[in-house]
Design a protein around this motif. Sequence first.
Motif, PDB file in Angstrom:
ATOM      1  N   LYS A  84      32.037 -49.007  88.809  1.00 19.99           N
ATOM      2  CA  LYS A  84      30.551 -49.550  88.683  1.00 19.99           C
ATOM      3  C   LYS A  84      30.618 -51.046  88.715  1.00 19.99           C
ATOM      4  CE  LYS A  84      29.012 -45.858  85.346  1.00 19.99           C
ATOM      5  NZ  LYS A  84      28.778 -45.807  84.002  1.00 19.99           N
ATOM      6  N   ARG A  85      31.484 -51.531  87.914  1.00 20.72           N
ATOM      7  CA  ARG A  85      31.528 -53.246  87.986  1.00 20.72           C
ATOM      8  C   ARG A  85      31.658 -53.730  89.356  1.00 20.72           C
ATOM      9  NH1 ARG A  85      33.176 -52.875  82.791  1.00 20.72           N
ATOM     10  NH2 ARG A  85      31.863 -54.353  81.308  1.00 20.72           N
ATOM     11  N   LYS A  86      32.747 -53.264  89.954  1.00 20.21           N
ATOM     12  CA  LYS A  86      33.033 -53.586  91.357  1.00 20.21           C
ATOM     13  C   LYS A  86      31.748 -53.380  92.259  1.00 20.21           C
ATOM     14  CE  LYS A  86      37.565 -55.057  90.419  1.00 20.21           C
ATOM     15  NZ  LYS A  86      38.515 -54.363  90.001  1.00 20.21           N
ATOM     16  N   ILE A 138      38.645 -65.453  80.423  1.00 25.02           N
ATOM     17  CA  ILE A 138      40.255 -64.974  80.011  1.00 25.02           C
ATOM     18  C   ILE A 138      40.026 -63.364  79.750  1.00 25.02           C
ATOM     19  CG2 ILE A 138      41.167 -66.900  78.848  1.00 25.02           C
ATOM     20  CD1 ILE A 138      40.008 -66.535  76.302  1.00 25.02           C
ATOM     21  N   GLU A 139      38.863 -62.880  79.586  1.00 24.54           N
ATOM     22  CA  GLU A 139      39.337 -61.432  79.280  1.00 24.54           C
ATOM     23  C   GLU A 139      39.347 -60.541  80.768  1.00 24.54           C
ATOM     24  OE1 GLU A 139      36.580 -59.586  76.856  1.00 24.54           O
ATOM     25  OE2 GLU A 139      37.220 -60.750  75.028  1.00 24.54           O
ATOM     26  N   SER A 140      39.079 -61.356  81.829  1.00 20.95           N
ATOM     27  CA  SER A 140      38.946 -60.882  83.282  1.00 20.95           C
ATOM     28  C   SER A 140      40.537 -61.061  83.920  1.00 20.95           C
ATOM     29  CB  SER A 140      37.900 -61.279  84.069  1.00 20.95           C
ATOM     30  OG  SER A 140      36.846 -60.920  83.791  1.00 20.95           O
ATOM     31  N   LYS A 142      38.469 -56.013  81.245  1.00 21.59           N
ATOM     32  CA  LYS A 142      37.417 -55.598  81.885  1.00 21.59           C
ATOM     33  C   LYS A 142      37.212 -56.461  83.297  1.00 21.59           C
ATOM     34  CE  LYS A 142      34.930 -53.754  78.202  1.00 21.59           C
ATOM     35  NZ  LYS A 142      33.641 -53.692  77.380  1.00 21.59           N
ATOM     36  N   SER A 143      36.682 -56.163  84.303  1.00 24.07           N
ATOM     37  CA  SER A 143      36.484 -57.377  85.218  1.00 24.07           C
ATOM     38  C   SER A 143      35.197 -57.533  85.124  1.00 24.07           C
ATOM     39  CB  SER A 143      36.859 -56.742  86.601  1.00 24.07           C
ATOM     40  OG  SER A 143      36.788 -55.612  86.822  1.00 24.07           O
ATOM     41  N   HIS A 144      34.667 -58.291  84.324  1.00 19.24           N
ATOM     42  CA  HIS A 144      33.320 -59.004  84.125  1.00 19.24           C
ATOM     43  C   HIS A 144      33.030 -59.226  85.666  1.00 19.24           C
ATOM     44  CE1 HIS A 144      33.256 -59.760  79.640  1.00 19.24           C
ATOM     45  NE2 HIS A 144      33.449 -58.583  79.899  1.00 19.24           N
ATOM     46  N   HIS A 145      31.664 -58.773  85.976  1.00 23.07           N
ATOM     47  CA  HIS A 145      31.320 -58.886  87.327  1.00 23.07           C
ATOM     48  C   HIS A 145      31.226 -60.182  87.943  1.00 23.07           C
ATOM     49  CE1 HIS A 145      27.292 -60.098  86.630  1.00 23.07           C
ATOM     50  NE2 HIS A 145      27.057 -60.567  87.734  1.00 23.07           N
ATOM     51  N   PRO A 202      25.003 -58.060  79.621  1.00 25.74           N
ATOM     52  CA  PRO A 202      25.840 -57.986  80.798  1.00 25.74           C
ATOM     53  C   PRO A 202      25.186 -57.977  82.191  1.00 25.74           C
ATOM     54  CG  PRO A 202      26.118 -55.818  79.857  1.00 25.74           C
ATOM     55  CD  PRO A 202      25.019 -56.715  79.018  1.00 25.74           C
ATOM     56  N   GLY A 203      25.862 -58.719  83.148  1.00 23.33           N
ATOM     57  CA  GLY A 203      25.502 -58.687  84.527  1.00 23.33           C
ATOM     58  C   GLY A 203      25.316 -57.276  85.095  1.00 23.33           C
ATOM     59  N   PRO A 204      26.264 -56.216  84.800  1.00 24.16           N
ATOM     60  CA  PRO A 204      26.161 -54.957  85.353  1.00 24.16           C
ATOM     61  C   PRO A 204      24.912 -54.113  84.506  1.00 24.16           C
ATOM     62  CG  PRO A 204      28.466 -55.272  84.833  1.00 24.16           C
ATOM     63  CD  PRO A 204      27.530 -56.573  84.360  1.00 24.16           C
ATOM     64  N   ILE A 262      21.923 -60.729  64.111  1.00 26.09           N
ATOM     65  CA  ILE A 262      22.900 -59.834  64.457  1.00 26.09           C
ATOM     66  C   ILE A 262      23.188 -60.442  66.087  1.00 26.09           C
ATOM     67  CG2 ILE A 262      22.801 -57.659  66.162  1.00 26.09           C
ATOM     68  CD1 ILE A 262      21.164 -56.742  64.045  1.00 26.09           C
ATOM     69  N   TRP A 263      24.519 -60.513  66.625  1.00 28.47           N
ATOM     70  CA  TRP A 263      24.740 -61.197  67.776  1.00 28.47           C
ATOM     71  C   TRP A 263      24.444 -60.512  68.940  1.00 28.47           C
ATOM     72  CZ3 TRP A 263      28.361 -61.190  71.969  1.00 28.47           C
ATOM     73  CH2 TRP A 263      28.715 -62.418  72.386  1.00 28.47           C
ATOM     74  N   GLN A 264      24.649 -59.193  69.020  1.00 31.63           N
ATOM     75  CA  GLN A 264      24.109 -58.303  69.962  1.00 31.63           C
ATOM     76  C   GLN A 264      23.933 -56.849  69.639  1.00 31.63           C
ATOM     77  OE1 GLN A 264      27.122 -58.128  73.379  1.00 31.63           O
ATOM     78  NE2 GLN A 264      25.649 -57.689  74.855  1.00 31.63           N
ATOM     79  N   ILE A 289      32.725 -54.592  72.852  1.00 34.48           N
ATOM     80  CA  ILE A 289      31.420 -54.476  72.199  1.00 34.48           C
ATOM     81  C   ILE A 289      30.561 -53.508  73.103  1.00 34.48           C
ATOM     82  CG2 ILE A 289      29.208 -55.720  72.188  1.00 34.48           C
ATOM     83  CD1 ILE A 289      30.955 -58.414  71.490  1.00 34.48           C
ATOM     84  N   GLU A 290      30.527 -53.540  74.368  1.00 34.90           N
ATOM     85  CA  GLU A 290      30.053 -52.666  75.280  1.00 34.90           C
ATOM     86  C   GLU A 290      31.063 -51.400  75.217  1.00 34.90           C
ATOM     87  OE1 GLU A 290      27.283 -52.975  76.927  1.00 34.90           O
ATOM     88  OE2 GLU A 290      27.049 -55.385  76.754  1.00 34.90           O
ATOM     89  N   TRP A 291      30.467 -50.335  75.688  1.00 39.52           N
ATOM     90  CA  TRP A 291      31.252 -48.946  75.756  1.00 39.52           C
ATOM     91  C   TRP A 291      32.165 -49.065  76.713  1.00 39.52           C
ATOM     92  CZ3 TRP A 291      29.853 -44.040  72.633  1.00 39.52           C
ATOM     93  CH2 TRP A 291      29.540 -44.373  71.396  1.00 39.52           C
TER      94      TRP A 291
HETATM   95  P1  XMP Z   1      32.774 -56.528  75.865  1.00 37.97           P
HETATM   96  O1  XMP Z   1      32.428 -55.417  75.983  1.00 37.97           O
HETATM   97  O2  XMP Z   1      34.059 -57.293  76.717  1.00 37.97           O
HETATM   98  O3  XMP Z   1      31.821 -57.889  75.791  1.00 37.97           O
HETATM   99  O4  XMP Z   1      33.601 -56.697  74.337  1.00 37.97           O
HETATM  100  C1  XMP Z   1      31.870 -58.988  75.570  1.00 37.97           C
HETATM  101  C2  XMP Z   1      30.417 -59.644  75.905  1.00 37.97           C
HETATM  102  O5  XMP Z   1      30.556 -59.507  77.316  1.00 37.97           O
HETATM  103  C3  XMP Z   1      29.382 -59.067  77.697  1.00 37.97           C
HETATM  104  N1  XMP Z   1      29.944 -58.102  78.822  1.00 37.97           N
HETATM  105  C4  XMP Z   1      29.641 -58.467  80.280  1.00 37.97           C
HETATM  106  N2  XMP Z   1      28.840 -59.531  80.617  1.00 37.97           N
HETATM  107  N3  XMP Z   1      29.507 -58.903  82.897  1.00 37.97           N
HETATM  108  C5  XMP Z   1      28.967 -59.518  82.171  1.00 37.97           C
HETATM  109  O6  XMP Z   1      28.263 -60.643  82.522  1.00 37.97           O
HETATM  110  C6  XMP Z   1      30.196 -57.895  82.562  1.00 37.97           C
HETATM  111  O7  XMP Z   1      30.497 -57.078  83.347  1.00 37.97           O
HETATM  112  C7  XMP Z   1      30.291 -57.795  81.016  1.00 37.97           C
HETATM  113  N4  XMP Z   1      30.818 -56.859  80.139  1.00 37.97           N
HETATM  114  C8  XMP Z   1      30.717 -57.055  78.956  1.00 37.97           C
HETATM  115  C9  XMP Z   1      29.122 -58.086  76.458  1.00 37.97           C
HETATM  116  O8  XMP Z   1      27.696 -57.569  76.977  1.00 37.97           O
HETATM  117  C10 XMP Z   1      29.225 -58.801  75.645  1.00 37.97           C
HETATM  118  O9  XMP Z   1      28.242 -59.706  75.351  1.00 37.97           O
END
Ligand code: XMP
Length: 512
Positions: A294-296, A329-331, A343-346, A391-393, A431-433, A509-511
């Motif tokens: 999905k992200r890619k 750093i998470e990507s 996760k590969s944040h988009h 998130p972008g996606p 709340i942060w998110q 944070i996201e599922w």
């Molecule tokens: P996670 O789910 O990794 O999220 O704990 C940490 C923060 O990053 C956001 N997030 C994204 N942002 N593209 C984005 O621009 C992505 O693919 C993506 N995945 C997660 C998430 O909403 C949270 O704030």
Amino acid sequence: KILIVDFGSQVTQLIARRVREEGVYCEIVPFTKAEAAFREQKPKGVILSGGPESVTVEASPRAPQLVFESGVPVFGICYGQQTMAAQLGGAVEGGHHAEFGRAEVEILADCPLFNGVWHKGERYPVWMSHGDRVTKLPDGFTTVAISKNAPFAAVADAARNYYAVQFHPEVAHTPHGALLIRNFVRDIAGCSGDWTMGAYREEAIAKIREQVGSEKVICGLSGGVDSAVAAVLIHEAIGDQLTCVFVDHGLLRLGEAEQVVALFRDHYNIPLVHVEASGMFLSALEGVSDPEVKRKTIGRLFIDVFEAESKKIGGAAFLAQGTLYPDVIESVSFTGGPSVTIKSHHNVGGLPERMNMKLVEPLRELFKDEVRVLGKELGLPDAFVGRHPFPGPGLAIRCPGTITTEKLEALRKADAIYLDEIRQAGLYDTIWQAFAVILPVKTVGVMGDGRTYDHVCALRAVTSVDGMTADFYPFDMAFLGRVATRIINEVKGINRVTYDITSKPPGTIEWE
Ligand code: XMP
């Protein structure tokens, strides 16, 4: 100013953050470019970061020898300590006594690094993560703290202003670590501590101008704070060389497109192209259930749209994005262990290689809370700066399993109800998110006299500082009950609501 020489530690950016929190400007440079940066910037102090390599290995990274010849104060952390020891005539041994996680140091002697923080004879918790250790100190150094497995947990040559620690003072798990960094940058290196986000803004603008020259830039807006702050900053730097593109991928929240368009066109008067591309995105995502796919897919289509828009304006050389440090750093693969991509944040990981625009990412070094401060500095309305991250996606990753327009519609409504209740309860800013997720699971219910068989909606709300770690928000039950009742009554297609009580880690944070 302080120069941070990066040897590839996962937490180097935290050092920068701690330094900036002390009101001291700093820059991170990879060790390969450290010598040039040192000559050019003439820093008042140098911090050597940790890193995954072993100094015992031939051709492993080193700090520029020039740093040690110049007489500026140096603070080595973990790998930084080891390379410092090796370069100044000490010895380092490969790890038979690795220490990971929580440890305790015992303070053996007073030291300017510990002033007002740690006291002789006492023990304090620290966070360690090392395989190698120093075994012989260079001349002039004394040991000022020990731990069980690191006889040189902290060492100092106060005459030359050299300090080095085996543990990581930059992480939150070393409770007084920030104060040690403060002692180094303020007292030992003598930085004044009057640097502010206003100064960051000026520097970022200068860097953008230098990078971009007279070329055109396209900036993708997601509706979130980060891309908005990036866009406003870049607009301030290069004015109408910037075109903002807001792609409606059909995965936005209720009313989101209207809000973003209004903010940019009416409030800022920044040129904005609103691309309606939901058909294209949703058909490409049809039948896709794997989160990374999905992200890619979304990342690829974003680029297609940006490239098409770029052509229309006669060719943009740059694509601007609101990438933040945690995304980076998470990507990328974590260093210092088996490589894992969480996760590969988009906006980083999913960029197709064929993309022929270069990236402008002015927020790449910042954490979310710092971006908010910068946003305020740039005059973004409070309500916008305070928006929860998105998130972008978009909703694609809040719709586990395959995505359908029915599910998206139900999710949008449920999410709007949830956020509405959160605002009414006065909890939005605490709340942060917070967001709703629609699950691919259907359950049986009874409504009126009939049987229902509909989707489950999960609610998520977390507290966090920077998105790197998070805890679930402890709503009271009456609140959750109210939200659940409204969602089930008002949203067709959902007949059950659950609340997610997972922290990060171990969850994200996201599922997806
Ligand atoms: P996670 O789910 O990794 O999220 O704990 C940490 C923060 O990053 C956001 N997030 C994204 N942002 N593209 C984005 O621009 C992505 O693919 C993506 N995945 C997660 C998430 O909403 C949270 O704030």
